[in-house]
Design an enzyme around this catalytic site. Structure first.
Site, short mmCIF file in Angstrom:
data_model
loop_
_atom_site.label_atom_id
_atom_site.label_comp_id
_atom_site.label_asym_id
_atom_site.label_seq_id
_atom_site.Cartn_x
_atom_site.Cartn_y
_atom_site.Cartn_z
N PRO A 145 1.09 -1.45 0.23
CA PRO A 145 0.15 -0.09 0.28
C PRO A 145 1.00 1.36 -0.23
CG PRO A 145 -0.05 -1.03 2.48
CD PRO A 145 1.03 -1.80 0.80
N CYS A 146 1.64 1.47 -1.46
CA CYS A 146 3.11 2.35 -1.99
C CYS A 146 1.67 4.08 -1.41
CB CYS A 146 3.56 2.75 -2.83
SG CYS A 146 2.07 2.97 -3.79
N HIS A 147 -0.19 4.40 -0.73
CA HIS A 147 0.00 5.46 -0.76
C HIS A 147 -0.34 5.58 0.97
CE1 HIS A 147 -3.84 2.26 -0.32
NE2 HIS A 147 -3.97 2.92 0.37
#
Length: 105
Positions: free
Chosen positions: A54-56
Protein backbone atom coordinates in the site's frame (compact mmCIF):
# COMPACT_ATOMS: atom_id res chain seq x y z
CA UNK A 1 20.07 -14.70 0.44
CA UNK A 2 19.96 -11.12 1.67
CA UNK A 3 16.96 -8.97 0.79
CA UNK A 4 17.45 -6.02 -1.52
CA UNK A 5 16.74 -2.49 -0.28
CA UNK A 6 13.49 -2.44 -2.26
CA UNK A 7 12.38 -5.78 -0.73
CA UNK A 8 13.08 -4.46 2.78
CA UNK A 9 11.11 -1.31 1.99
CA UNK A 10 8.16 -3.29 0.62
CA UNK A 11 8.11 -5.44 3.77
CA UNK A 12 7.83 -2.30 5.91
CA UNK A 13 5.16 -0.68 3.73
CA UNK A 14 3.05 -3.86 3.93
CA UNK A 15 2.94 -3.37 7.72
CA UNK A 16 1.45 0.14 7.65
CA UNK A 17 -2.06 -0.32 9.02
CA UNK A 18 -5.22 0.57 7.15
CA UNK A 19 -6.15 4.16 7.95
CA UNK A 20 -2.63 5.21 8.93
CA UNK A 21 0.37 6.69 7.15
CA UNK A 22 4.15 6.62 7.49
CA UNK A 23 6.77 9.04 6.21
CA UNK A 24 9.47 8.20 3.69
CA UNK A 25 12.07 8.70 6.42
CA UNK A 26 10.17 6.50 8.86
CA UNK A 27 9.96 3.67 6.31
CA UNK A 28 13.67 4.10 5.55
CA UNK A 29 14.62 3.88 9.24
CA UNK A 30 12.49 0.80 9.86
CA UNK A 31 13.91 -0.83 6.70
CA UNK A 32 17.38 -0.39 8.14
CA UNK A 33 18.90 2.85 6.84
CA UNK A 34 17.72 6.30 7.88
CA UNK A 35 19.32 7.79 4.75
CA UNK A 36 17.13 5.76 2.37
CA UNK A 37 14.19 8.21 2.25
CA UNK A 38 14.84 8.90 -1.44
CA UNK A 39 15.31 5.17 -2.09
CA UNK A 40 11.88 4.61 -0.52
CA UNK A 41 10.44 6.98 -3.13
CA UNK A 42 12.14 5.08 -5.95
CA UNK A 43 10.93 1.74 -4.57
CA UNK A 44 7.34 2.93 -4.28
CA UNK A 45 7.40 4.37 -7.78
CA UNK A 46 8.48 0.92 -9.01
CA UNK A 47 5.99 -0.94 -6.79
CA UNK A 48 5.39 -4.30 -8.51
CA UNK A 49 2.24 -5.12 -6.52
CA UNK A 50 0.21 -2.03 -5.49
CA UNK A 51 -2.71 -4.25 -4.48
CA UNK A 52 -0.62 -5.78 -1.66
CA UNK A 53 2.02 -3.07 -1.09
CA UNK A 54 0.00 0.00 0.00
CA UNK A 55 2.36 2.70 -1.23
CA UNK A 56 -0.43 5.28 -0.96
CA UNK A 57 0.10 5.17 2.83
CA UNK A 58 3.54 6.80 2.53
CA UNK A 59 3.67 10.60 2.69
CA UNK A 60 6.36 13.22 3.29
CA UNK A 61 7.22 14.42 6.80
CA UNK A 62 4.67 17.23 6.54
CA UNK A 63 1.96 14.73 5.61
CA UNK A 64 1.80 15.80 1.98
CA UNK A 65 1.14 13.29 -0.78
CA UNK A 66 3.40 12.82 -3.76
CA UNK A 67 2.45 14.78 -6.88
CA UNK A 68 4.25 12.01 -8.76
CA UNK A 69 2.22 9.17 -7.17
CA UNK A 70 2.83 6.37 -9.66
CA UNK A 71 -0.68 4.99 -9.59
CA UNK A 72 -2.81 7.95 -10.61
CA UNK A 73 -1.10 11.08 -9.27
CA UNK A 74 -1.45 12.92 -5.98
CA UNK A 75 -5.23 13.22 -6.24
CA UNK A 76 -5.53 9.43 -6.48
CA UNK A 77 -3.37 9.04 -3.37
CA UNK A 78 -5.63 11.48 -1.49
CA UNK A 79 -8.71 9.57 -2.66
CA UNK A 80 -7.25 6.25 -1.45
CA UNK A 81 -6.29 7.68 1.94
CA UNK A 82 -9.67 9.39 2.46
CA UNK A 83 -11.38 6.09 1.61
CA UNK A 84 -9.50 4.62 4.59
CA UNK A 85 -10.75 7.42 6.86
CA UNK A 86 -7.54 9.47 6.85
CA UNK A 87 -8.37 13.16 7.26
CA UNK A 88 -6.57 16.08 5.65
CA UNK A 89 -6.02 19.57 7.07
CA UNK A 90 -4.98 22.26 4.56
CA UNK A 91 -4.02 19.68 1.90
CA UNK A 92 -1.94 17.44 4.15
CA UNK A 93 -2.57 14.47 6.41
CA UNK A 94 -3.19 15.24 10.09
CA UNK A 95 0.03 13.49 11.16
CA UNK A 96 -0.73 13.72 14.89
CA UNK A 97 -3.81 11.57 14.35
CA UNK A 98 -2.81 9.27 11.50
CA UNK A 99 0.94 8.67 11.62
CA UNK A 100 1.80 5.04 12.29
CA UNK A 101 3.55 4.73 15.61
CA UNK A 102 5.64 1.66 14.88
CA UNK A 103 8.86 1.73 16.84
CA UNK A 104 12.16 1.74 14.97
CA UNK A 105 14.57 -0.98 16.12
Amino acid sequence: MEQSAFEKIYQVVKQIPYGQVATYGQVAAIAGNRRWARVVGYALHANPDPEHIPCHRVVNKEGRVSPAFAFGGGNRQITLLKAEGVEFVDDHVDMERYQWERPVY
